[in-house]
Design an enzyme around this catalytic site. Structure first.
Site, mmCIF file in Angstrom:
data_model
loop_
_atom_site.group_PDB
_atom_site.id
_atom_site.type_symbol
_atom_site.label_atom_id
_atom_site.label_comp_id
_atom_site.label_asym_id
_atom_site.label_seq_id
_atom_site.Cartn_x
_atom_site.Cartn_y
_atom_site.Cartn_z
ATOM 1 N N HIS A 163 -2.678 2.904 -8.298
ATOM 2 C CA HIS A 163 -2.120 2.262 -7.097
ATOM 3 C C HIS A 163 -2.989 2.627 -5.881
ATOM 4 C CE1 HIS A 163 0.492 1.219 -3.788
ATOM 5 N NE2 HIS A 163 1.097 0.394 -4.626
ATOM 6 N N GLU A 222 -3.450 -6.337 -6.019
ATOM 7 C CA GLU A 222 -2.780 -5.990 -4.767
ATOM 8 C C GLU A 222 -3.812 -5.785 -3.659
ATOM 9 O OE1 GLU A 222 1.306 -4.049 -5.399
ATOM 10 O OE2 GLU A 222 -0.161 -2.491 -5.736
HETATM 11 P P1 PGA Z 1 5.007 -3.871 -0.877
HETATM 12 O O1 PGA Z 1 4.264 -2.885 -1.897
HETATM 13 O O2 PGA Z 1 5.712 -4.912 -1.715
HETATM 14 O O3 PGA Z 1 5.945 -3.002 -0.103
HETATM 15 O O4 PGA Z 1 3.949 -4.491 -0.035
HETATM 16 C C1 PGA Z 1 3.686 -3.335 -3.074
HETATM 17 C C2 PGA Z 1 3.052 -2.177 -3.801
HETATM 18 O O5 PGA Z 1 2.481 -1.311 -3.142
HETATM 19 O O6 PGA Z 1 3.116 -2.079 -5.036
#
Ligand code: PGA
Length: 242
Positions: free
Chosen positions: A88, A158
């Protein structure tokens, strides 16, 4: 294509007292089989009776030995936790998790037959410098080095600039990035297909827009997964596709 996967990354949100209320609010209402919830690992046992799939936000890169404060994949598995995020962006940034370390974590998780959600994404700086594809390629290349069978791995795309900011990419940016990831993996890994989820500020107000994008195989949801009403709305919207 199977159903879109919904993963709730609860991060370090909520304390012990909030959990009881959260569980009460969602109990019996998550009747969509492709939901996986990732609570703060300390609270996992409280979620056990909910009859939903549970996982971890991180695992360690070894399966044997003494590593104070860490959780080994085999320990997770013995608790019935069959899924984990790896890499992450918050861990990459705050804990200096490298692509090499991420590669070791994926290998350790796969050894225990866990499902791995590999998180990748470009920073704002990389986006501005038009280096998104290079960044994605670099992350995938090292993270998946020496791993031949991808059947237990999905990728969560992401963009770092979209996490927790309320900003999401345009349809074109999403389609381009996700196609790029799928094609690169295919080329690099003997024609294997990989599912790609989108993560970053997914909410009940943008889920309809996101759902129209065919290339997206599911969602990794942070903040919105911690608000029962919001999370259930998103699940309903995804369910309505089928
Ligand atoms: P968020 O986070 O939906 O709060 O933007 C997503 C993540 O970090 O997995």
């Amino acid at each position: 294509m199977g159903k879109k996967i919904i993963i709730g990354n609860m991060k370090t949100n909520m304390n012990y007292f909030d959990i009881e209320n959260y569980i009460h609010e969602i109990e019996g209402k998550m009747d969509y089989p492709a939901v996986i919830l990732l609570p703060t690992s300390l609270y996992v046992p409280y979620f056990k009776d909910l009859n939903i799939k549970l996982g971890l936000q991180n695992i360690f890169f070894e399966n044997e030995g003494a590593y104070t404060g860490e959780i080994l994949p085999k320990q997770a598995k013995s608790m019935g936790l069959r899924y984990s995020l790896v890499g992450h962006s918050e861990r990459r940034k705050e804990l200096k998790e490298s692509n090499q370390m991420i590669n070791k974590k994926i290998k350790a998780g796969l050894q225990e037959k866990m499902g791995i959600i590999l998180c990748i994404g470009e920073t704002l700086e990389e986006k501005v410098l038009l280096e998104t594809e290079d960044a994605l390629k670099r992350q995938i290349f090292t993270a998946l080095k020496g791993i031949d069978d991808l059947k237990n791995i999905v990728i969560a795309y992401e963009p770092v600039w979209s996490i927790g900011t309320g900003k999401i990419p345009t349809e074109r940016e999403l389609v381009n990035a996700i196609k790029f990831i799928k094609n690169f993996v295919k080329e690099f890994k003997n024609n294997q297909e990989i599912k790609v989820l989108y993560g970053g500020s997914v909410s009940s107000s943008n889920i309809e827009f996101l759902n129209k994008i065919e290339e997206i195989d599911g969602y990794l949801i942070g903040g919105s997964s911690c608000d029962p009403e919001e999370f259930l709305k998103i699940i309903e919207e995804v369910k309505s596709l089928y």
